[in-house]
Design an enzyme around this catalytic site. Structure first.
Site, PDB file in Angstrom:
ATOM      1  N   ASP A  54      -0.953  -1.306 -28.873  1.00 51.60           N
ATOM      2  CA  ASP A  54      -0.350  -0.328 -29.523  1.00 51.60           C
ATOM      3  C   ASP A  54      -1.208   0.920 -29.346  1.00 51.60           C
ATOM      4  OD1 ASP A  54      -2.147   0.107 -32.198  1.00 51.60           O
ATOM      5  OD2 ASP A  54      -1.659  -1.749 -31.946  1.00 51.60           O
ATOM      6  N   VAL A  64     -10.084  -1.525 -25.265  1.00 50.28           N
ATOM      7  CA  VAL A  64      -9.170  -3.165 -24.452  1.00 50.28           C
ATOM      8  C   VAL A  64      -9.404  -3.296 -23.057  1.00 50.28           C
ATOM      9  CG1 VAL A  64      -7.256  -1.092 -24.267  1.00 50.28           C
ATOM     10  CG2 VAL A  64      -6.686  -3.543 -24.877  1.00 50.28           C
ATOM     11  N   GLY A  71      -7.234  -1.930 -32.964  1.00 46.01           N
ATOM     12  CA  GLY A  71      -6.073  -2.079 -33.033  1.00 46.01           C
ATOM     13  C   GLY A  71      -5.963  -1.737 -30.772  1.00 46.01           C
ATOM     14  N   GLU A  72      -5.508  -1.142 -30.179  1.00 48.27           N
ATOM     15  CA  GLU A  72      -4.998  -1.156 -28.700  1.00 48.27           C
ATOM     16  C   GLU A  72      -5.295  -2.426 -27.756  1.00 48.27           C
ATOM     17  OE1 GLU A  72      -8.393   0.118 -27.145  1.00 48.27           O
ATOM     18  OE2 GLU A  72      -8.737   2.043 -27.656  1.00 48.27           O
ATOM     19  N   GLY A  73      -4.645  -4.153 -28.573  1.00 50.98           N
ATOM     20  CA  GLY A  73      -4.684  -5.120 -28.442  1.00 50.98           C
ATOM     21  C   GLY A  73      -6.023  -5.455 -27.873  1.00 50.98           C
TER      22      GLY A  73
END
Length: 350
Positions: free
Chosen positions: A175, A98, A317-319
């Protein structure tokens, strides 16, 4: 703002601004409809802002909310729980995917510890907002008390408000939490009504045997708790994670400030359906960044009536997916600001 005042501030999309955006799109020097979903996205963003053209969605900040999960004890993930804290340190140091994508798109990254089990060392972009050191096991009792769930939601609200006050004009969800796709599946099942096997996916890449076990864990949690989607705080407390609750508040906070929020993958999608249960009009602020490979994400987006901008088979995830979608959202608005009309350019219409 508190959750109560935040919900009171969330208003429906502005119909007049949306009409003006559609009319402007029809006058721009291009065939009508030729920009596809970008045209309707620009209309939605005008409706959210209440003005046409809407403000340019920049600068941007992705907030990565991190938490740990008691359900990890049920062996739903092959990764050790301490990876959550290790990855938070990686985000803070700028070494995660990210971070790389954010540098590419010009977005800032903020990391929020809302429920990491291991105490973290500070950093310039790390916010210590820990509500508790991980959730309880949702298969043996509620993951959170209602008070803890509310506190986490209000952490998300406050982060959104602070970022907007500091100048952000678009927010992105991120997240981190080992085992967090398990509570996400439970939340999506609870709010959409689909069974556990439809909402549950492989997360970080579990094998068939572990997937079957994980589906059983989600089903057991759903059976244990009398979940009422009309009581979203109760659902978050029973089967949610601290980062899921904080993301719910983050989305609601963005909606209350009429600021678009790009929803990332399945964790954010589970928070988005919770936000919509709190305030149906909050959907006007949501932009689906991408279609996660996690099946629950598609279930949640369909429930919300949102079409993802990208479909890259991602499930990190992570954005990460939200950040990749950022230039697309910015381009949709830039068209309304910069493209000439037929009249102003002296171009003949058909």
């Amino acid at each position: 703002m508190t959750l109560e005042t935040t919900l009171a501030a969330i208003l429906p999309a502005d119909g007049e601004a949306m009409t003006a955006a559609r009319e402007l799109q029809a006058r721009l020097t291009k065939p009508a409809g030729s920009l596809g979903v970008l045209e309707e996205l620009s209309v939605r963003l005008a409706g959210l802002a209440g003005v046409c053209p809407p403000p340019r969605p920049e600068p941007a900040t992705v907030a990565v909310f991190a938490g740990d999960h008691g359900v990890h004890a049920q062996r739903v993930s092959p990764w050790p729980q301490e990876v959550t804290a290790q990855m938070v340190a990686n985000f803070v140091a700028g070494g995660a995917v990210v971070n790389a994508f954010a540098r590419q798109t010009g977005a800032d990254v903020m990391v929020v510890d809302v429920g990491v089990a291991i105490p973290l060392h500070g950093g310039p972009n790390l916010l210590d907002a820990n509500v508790r050191r991980g959730t309880r096991d949702m298969t043996t009792g509620p993951a959170l008390t209602r008070e803890e769930a509310l506190a986490a939601v209000e952490v998300g609200v406050k982060v959104a408000e602070t970022l907007v006050d500091q100048g952000a004009r678009i927010l992105l969800t991120g997240d981190m939490g080992i085992a967090n796709t398990t509570p996400a599946a439970a939340l999506i099942a609870a709010f959409t009504g689909v069974p556990a096997d439809v909402a549950t996916g492989r997360g970080t890449g579990i094998d068939d045997e572990t997937l079957t076990h994980k589906i059983g864990v989600v089903a057991a949690a759903l059976e244990r708790h009398a979940l009422d989607p009309a009581d979203p705080l109760g659902v978050l407390a029973a089967v949610g994670g601290l980062e899921h609750a904080a993301l719910t508040g983050f989305i609601l906070g963005a909606a209350a400030r009429r600021t678009p929020v790009i929803v990332d993958g399945v964790i954010a999608a589970s928070a988005a359906v919770a936000a919509a249960a709190f305030a149906p009009d909050s959907v006007a602020a949501m932009v689906a960044g991408h279609r996660s490979a996690e099946p629950g994400a598609s279930v949640a987006l369909a429930h919300l009536g949102l079409d993802p901008l990208l479909d890259l088979g991602m499930r990190l995830g992570e954005g990460s997916g939200a950040v990749l979608a950022l230039p697309v959202v910015q381009a949709a608005v830039r068209v309304l600001h910069e493209v000439a009309t037929f009249d102003s350019a002296g171009v003949s219409e058909k």
